[in-house]
Write an enzyme that holds these catalytic residues in place. Structure first.
Site, PDB file in Angstrom:
ATOM      1  N   MET A  30       0.840  -1.197   0.000  1.00 14.30           N
ATOM      2  CA  MET A  30       0.000   0.000   0.000  1.00 14.30           C
ATOM      3  C   MET A  30       0.881   1.255   0.000  1.00 14.30           C
ATOM      4  SD  MET A  30      -3.415  -0.922   2.087  1.00 14.30           S
ATOM      5  CE  MET A  30      -2.786  -0.657   3.726  1.00 14.30           C
ATOM      6  N   GLY A  31       2.170   1.080  -0.284  1.00 11.96           N
ATOM      7  CA  GLY A  31       3.056   2.241  -0.329  1.00 11.96           C
ATOM      8  C   GLY A  31       3.511   2.675   1.048  1.00 11.96           C
ATOM      9  N   LEU A  33       6.594   3.092   1.729  1.00  8.52           N
ATOM     10  CA  LEU A  33       7.539   1.982   1.829  1.00  8.52           C
ATOM     11  C   LEU A  33       8.594   2.221   2.900  1.00  8.52           C
ATOM     12  CD1 LEU A  33       8.033   1.183  -1.979  1.00  8.52           C
ATOM     13  CD2 LEU A  33       6.347   0.254  -0.374  1.00  8.52           C
ATOM     14  N   GLY A  36      10.704  -2.801   6.060  1.00  7.91           N
ATOM     15  CA  GLY A  36       9.955  -4.067   5.966  1.00  7.91           C
ATOM     16  C   GLY A  36       9.650  -4.400   4.509  1.00  7.91           C
ATOM     17  N   HIS A  37       9.103  -3.417   3.790  1.00  8.09           N
ATOM     18  CA  HIS A  37       8.826  -3.610   2.361  1.00  8.09           C
ATOM     19  C   HIS A  37      10.122  -3.871   1.595  1.00  8.09           C
ATOM     20  CE1 HIS A  37       5.436  -0.745   3.508  1.00  8.09           C
ATOM     21  NE2 HIS A  37       4.775  -1.789   3.058  1.00  8.09           N
ATOM     22  N   GLN A 148       5.569 -11.643   7.314  1.00 10.74           N
ATOM     23  CA  GLN A 148       5.026 -12.350   8.471  1.00 10.74           C
ATOM     24  C   GLN A 148       4.348 -11.380   9.449  1.00 10.74           C
ATOM     25  OE1 GLN A 148       4.574 -15.496   9.129  1.00 10.74           O
ATOM     26  NE2 GLN A 148       3.848 -15.109  11.203  1.00 10.74           N
ATOM     27  N   GLN A 153      -3.064 -12.291   7.373  1.00 10.83           N
ATOM     28  CA  GLN A 153      -3.137 -12.000   5.941  1.00 10.83           C
ATOM     29  C   GLN A 153      -2.372 -13.061   5.143  1.00 10.83           C
ATOM     30  OE1 GLN A 153      -2.724  -7.960   4.116  1.00 10.83           O
ATOM     31  NE2 GLN A 153      -0.625  -8.606   3.795  1.00 10.83           N
TER      32      GLN A 153
HETATM   33  P1  AMP Z   1       1.360  -2.992   3.439  1.00 11.46           P
HETATM   34  O1  AMP Z   1       1.955  -1.952   2.578  1.00 11.46           O
HETATM   35  O2  AMP Z   1       1.235  -2.612   4.874  1.00 11.46           O
HETATM   36  O3  AMP Z   1       0.085  -3.571   2.854  1.00 11.46           O
HETATM   37  O4  AMP Z   1       2.399  -4.193   3.444  1.00 11.46           O
HETATM   38  C1  AMP Z   1       2.850  -4.771   2.249  1.00 11.46           C
HETATM   39  C2  AMP Z   1       3.618  -6.015   2.581  1.00 11.46           C
HETATM   40  O5  AMP Z   1       4.747  -5.685   3.402  1.00 11.46           O
HETATM   41  C3  AMP Z   1       2.780  -7.045   3.369  1.00 11.46           C
HETATM   42  O6  AMP Z   1       3.060  -8.345   2.883  1.00 11.46           O
HETATM   43  C4  AMP Z   1       3.280  -6.853   4.771  1.00 11.46           C
HETATM   44  O7  AMP Z   1       3.152  -8.012   5.571  1.00 11.46           O
HETATM   45  C5  AMP Z   1       4.752  -6.520   4.537  1.00 11.46           C
HETATM   46  N1  AMP Z   1       5.316  -5.835   5.695  1.00 11.46           N
HETATM   47  C6  AMP Z   1       4.839  -4.733   6.315  1.00 11.46           C
HETATM   48  N2  AMP Z   1       5.591  -4.423   7.390  1.00 11.46           N
HETATM   49  C7  AMP Z   1       6.569  -5.360   7.453  1.00 11.46           C
HETATM   50  C8  AMP Z   1       7.662  -5.603   8.345  1.00 11.46           C
HETATM   51  N3  AMP Z   1       7.908  -4.826   9.388  1.00 11.46           N
HETATM   52  N4  AMP Z   1       8.452  -6.678   8.108  1.00 11.46           N
HETATM   53  C9  AMP Z   1       8.209  -7.483   7.046  1.00 11.46           C
HETATM   54  N5  AMP Z   1       7.200  -7.309   6.169  1.00 11.46           N
HETATM   55  C10 AMP Z   1       6.387  -6.268   6.368  1.00 11.46           C
END
Ligand code: AMP
Length: 284
Positions: A30-31, A33, A36-37, A148, A153
């Protein structure tokens, strides 16, 4: 790097890569970034020959009163991160492209969407599963990378792909944390420094859970009670749930055995934060 704004343009780019025999990797986001992303992007770039990142704040996974409008959308910074990360295509669709005026087809994954976040965010996983199904159909990747951090999800998406026989592999990568253990999240931006300090108690509670289980405790009630005690040290924390469930079917356990997921969701100020750990307890 290409920035694709339409479904057609992504399809053309992927078709060309596929005709060259390239392995296609996909990172849906969802941006806003962050590291983690970036960990997902790095893995995708390492394992695949052609990597697509989507940036789409999906309206259907937000409930009424949630943060859809104010969700951060720093597009230029995101594109920069993708460029530096070696991404080939960033797909940035509009809501109108992803959803007709009235969307009539939804993906409902049953049972595993009911506990944990499902109880507190009705309709959330229907939105997540539906948008992922659409994105998977648009991109046509070989592998999609998830974190994770969003444990439920990941379980839901794996199950959807399995049930609907979607031809792609789902890879789930470890949660990236800040110093102090707080899971990195786009929503951490909503926190003050003080609230961020309090938020570290989430990981502390999960570490307590790990310690107790490793010491041989198999009673979920006793463990979650200790976790709750830790979280209540900060008056700013409102607990949504503290649960220990089977890591595959997400059902509650009477006794801790096998692969278990310990998951926490709290509200701190304007943010809703989630985190989890997975532990594998050998059968005695
Ligand atoms: P989002 O942009 O929040 O929808 O996340 C996109 C992807 O990044 C999803 O698969 C999340 O699980 C992953 N993600 C978000 N935060 C982290 C993090 N701290 N560590 C690893 N993956 C993450």
């Amino acid at each position: 790097m290409e920035t694709a704004k339409t479904i057609e343009s992504v399809r053309v780019l992927v078709k060309a890569a596929r005709s060259e025999g390239k392995k296609i990797g996909f990172v849906p986001t969802m941006g806003a970034l962050h590291v983690g992303h970036i960990s997902l992007i790095e893995k995708a770039v390492k394992e695949c020959d052609f990597v697509i990142v989507s940036i789409f704040v999906n309206p259907t996974q937000f409930g009424p009163g949630e943060d859809f409008e104010k969700y951060p959308r720093p597009l230029e910074a995101d594109l920069d991160i993708c460029r530096k990360g070696g991404v080939d295509v960033v797909f940035v669709p509009t809501p109108e492209q992803m959803y007709q005026a009235e969307n009539l087809t939804w993906v409902n994954v049953e049972k595993i969407t009911e506990p944990l976040c499902g109880r507190f965010r009705p309709g959330h996983f229907r939105g997540v599963a539906t948008v992922c199904a659409k994105l998977f159909n648009i991109v046509g990747a070989d592998v999609a990378y998830f974190g994770q951090k969003d444990a439920q999800q990941a379980v839901v998406i794996r199950r959807m792909v399995d049930d609907l026989k979607m031809p792609l592999e789902i890879v789930v990568l470890p949660t990236v944390r800040e110093d102090g253990g707080l899971a990195v999240s786009s929503r951490n931006k909503y926190l003050t420094e003080e609230q961020k300090k309090d938020a570290r108690l989430i990981y502390k509670s999960l570490q307590k859970c790990r310690e107790m289980i490793e010491a041989g405790n198999t009673d979920p009630e006793a463990i979650t009670a200790e976790m709750r005690k830790i979280l209540s040290q900060a008056p700013s924390i409102q607990i949504e749930y503290v649960s220990i469930v089977d890591a595959e079917n997400l059902q509650k356990l009477d006794k801790i055995i096998g692969r278990v997921l310990a998951a926490v969701a709290v509200r701190i100020g304007p943010a809703r934060l989630i985190d989890n750990i997975v532990l594998d307890i050998k059968k005695q």
